[in-house]
Write an enzyme that holds these catalytic residues in place. Structure first.
Site, PDB file in Angstrom:
ATOM      1  N   HIS A  91     -24.813  27.466 -18.591  1.00  0.00           N
ATOM      2  CA  HIS A  91     -25.936  27.565 -17.655  1.00  0.00           C
ATOM      3  C   HIS A  91     -27.180  28.174 -18.299  1.00  0.00           C
ATOM      4  CE1 HIS A  91     -27.744  28.955 -13.664  1.00  0.00           C
ATOM      5  NE2 HIS A  91     -27.515  27.665 -13.481  1.00  0.00           N
ATOM      6  N   LYS A  93     -30.679  28.774 -20.424  1.00  0.00           N
ATOM      7  CA  LYS A  93     -31.909  28.040 -20.715  1.00  0.00           C
ATOM      8  C   LYS A  93     -32.651  28.791 -21.805  1.00  0.00           C
ATOM      9  CE  LYS A  93     -30.949  26.856 -16.232  1.00  0.00           C
ATOM     10  NZ  LYS A  93     -30.066  27.563 -15.295  1.00  0.00           N
ATOM     11  N   ASP A  98     -38.864  27.886 -34.712  1.00  0.00           N
ATOM     12  CA  ASP A  98     -39.044  28.408 -36.077  1.00  0.00           C
ATOM     13  C   ASP A  98     -38.494  29.818 -36.261  1.00  0.00           C
ATOM     14  OD1 ASP A  98     -40.241  26.065 -36.918  1.00  0.00           O
ATOM     15  OD2 ASP A  98     -42.283  26.758 -36.512  1.00  0.00           O
ATOM     16  N   HIS A 270     -35.583  29.249  -7.078  1.00  0.00           N
ATOM     17  CA  HIS A 270     -34.641  29.050  -8.176  1.00  0.00           C
ATOM     18  C   HIS A 270     -34.694  30.195  -9.185  1.00  0.00           C
ATOM     19  CE1 HIS A 270     -32.722  26.808 -11.613  1.00  0.00           C
ATOM     20  NE2 HIS A 270     -31.966  26.403 -10.625  1.00  0.00           N
ATOM     21  N   LYS A 272     -34.472  33.926 -11.095  1.00  0.00           N
ATOM     22  CA  LYS A 272     -33.450  34.953 -11.324  1.00  0.00           C
ATOM     23  C   LYS A 272     -34.129  36.105 -12.068  1.00  0.00           C
ATOM     24  CE  LYS A 272     -31.427  30.625 -12.089  1.00  0.00           C
ATOM     25  NZ  LYS A 272     -31.164  30.258 -10.753  1.00  0.00           N
ATOM     26  N   ASP A 277     -38.822  50.254 -10.755  1.00  0.00           N
ATOM     27  CA  ASP A 277     -39.675  51.412 -11.046  1.00  0.00           C
ATOM     28  C   ASP A 277     -40.774  51.144 -12.069  1.00  0.00           C
ATOM     29  OD1 ASP A 277     -38.264  52.941  -9.266  1.00  0.00           O
ATOM     30  OD2 ASP A 277     -37.076  53.990 -10.779  1.00  0.00           O
TER      31      ASP A 277
END
Length: 421
Positions: A91, A93, A98, A270, A272, A277
């Site tokens: 899952h 991404k 380079d 979508h 996350k 603080d």
């Protein structure tokens, strides 16, 4: 990110759960082809469940140009229709350019992450990173490829160029954190729990799929009870109805402890991300549900930087003020007996979810021909590599002392559509 790939000189590594053959996927396809044709080493890893409909022509044109295309758990469909590889997905991404620039977040390569997609365009987040932490991300990505191909990098190195070590470019301290089914089963969850326990004023968590374990729920409730303002931003217009039903089962327990719940209503959420603080923040691929916390392979970045945390907090407050509906505790807790019973049952099921998650199917994906993966379009089948579900070779260390610079690109739903060349 496409601009970064276009400027790559030696190497591009892409890992993604979803790559669709729509205008975003085709734009990425052209960008990767161009990079490969000018001599850049390109590796692409997609998940066999999340990216099920890529045609053989789409893949073969990349491999013909020299792109190394990997598929995590490429399983054939049962009876030609049913997908059986639902559990333990790749899952993550991640993009590394380079060895000196990286992107980490929750954004997939699909048109529903663009503003012009309409009301169903998804709200999402990713960060662009430069500095020494990129060395950790780069090494992780190379090791994931090597392990997936059954090779240890110390024994047989690929022809990946070894770039110069990234130099400090900013003031942020950052940590690359992954979750796997080996040595790092609860690393991301543990960092959320540490942030909640250390928080003194405010914690904001925006998460698309929310059904966390008992320990994380307990830390949220304890933080709220000691006076920390704990705010959750959850889906109000989910892409899957079950998502809202599951999250609402937990509302009663959270609201009674003083947790504030906001439902994002503009479009599907979508993202996350979280901030605590104005000191601590995280962006990545991990949801707070059983799939992400106990089964899937995930990657987040933990960032300690006041400037970045303040910017993210302001964006999330703007989201709550303009695009969310705050759940009324009095109305939500005045419910029928059967809803209370369902809530009680869900809460106590979660107390045991680390144990019962282990009962779900475990497997180690093997190499598979593209004929079992690519959609049937009459093209000549090609062979692709399927990455194994392997443990991270080593834990990652904090990079501090003016090490990194982390910037947040605009959320995906705010971007204009990128043209397909």
């Amino acid at each position: 990110m496409f601009g970064a790939i276009a400027s790559a000189q030696k190497e591009v590594i892409v890992e993604t759960f979803i790559l669709f053959q729509d205008k975003v996927g085709l734009a990425l396809h052209e960008c990767l082809l161009a990079a490969a044709r000018r001599g850049v080493q390109v590796d692409v890893t997609v998940d066999g469940y999340g990216s099920p409909d890529l045609t053989a022509d789409f893949i073969q044109s990349l491999t013909d140009a020299g792109v190394r295309f990997h598929v995590f758990d490429a399983k054939a469909r049962l009876f030609g229709r049913l997908r059986t590889n639902f559990f333990r997905r790749m899952h993550r991404k991640i993009v590394v350019i380079d060895g000196v620039r990286a992107f980490v977040g929750g954004i997939n390569y699909s048109a529903d992450h663009l503003a012009d997609y309409g009301p169903e365009a998804k709200q999402d987040y990713a960060v662009e990173i430069e500095g020494p932490i990129v060395e950790d991300i780069h090494r992780f990505a190379l090791d994931a490829i090597a392990l997936g191909r059954g090779r240890w990098r110390w024994w047989r190195r690929d022809r990946h160029a070894e770039p110069a070590r990234p130099q400090p470019v900013g003031d942020a301290s950052a940590l690359f954190v992954t979750r796997d089914n080996g040595e790092h089963r609860n690393d991301i969850e543990r960092h959320y729990r540490v942030a909640l326990r250390a928080a003194k004023r405010e914690v904001i968590i925006a998460n698309a799929y929310f059904f966390p374990g008992y320990r994380l729920l307990k830390d949220m409730r304890r933080a709220a009870r000691r006076g920390v303002r704990v705010c959750l931003i959850l889906q109000g217009q989910p892409d899957m109805p079950i998502v809202k039903i599951a999250a609402r089962m937990l509302y009663d327990h959270l609201l009674r402890a003083g947790v504030h719940i906001h439902e994002y209503c503009d479009r599907p959420l979508h993202g996350k991300v979280a901030v605590a603080d104005d000191e601590w923040a995280t962006v990545g691929s991990s949801n707070l549900d059983p799939l992400s916390l106990a089964l899937n392979l995930e990657a987040n970045v933990i960032i300690r930087d006041r400037g970045f945390a303040t910017m993210l907090r302001e964006r999330l407050h703007d989201l709550m003020d303009k695009s969310c509906r705050e759940v009324d505790p009095k109305r939500e807790m005045d419910r029928s007996w059967w809803r209370l019973a369902a809530s009680y049952f869900a809460f106590h099921v979660l107390r045991r979810f680390p144990a019962w998650a282990g009962w779900l199917p475990a497997h180690e994906p093997q190499l598979a021909p593209a004929s079992e993966f690519a959609a049937d379009n009459g093209a000549v089948p090609i062979t692709v590599q399927a990455a194994r579900d392997a443990a991270t070779p080593r834990p990652w260390d904090w990079r501090s002392g003016g090490a990194d610079v982390v910037t947040e690109p605009p959320s995906s739903a705010a971007r204009e559509a990128e043209p397909v060349s």
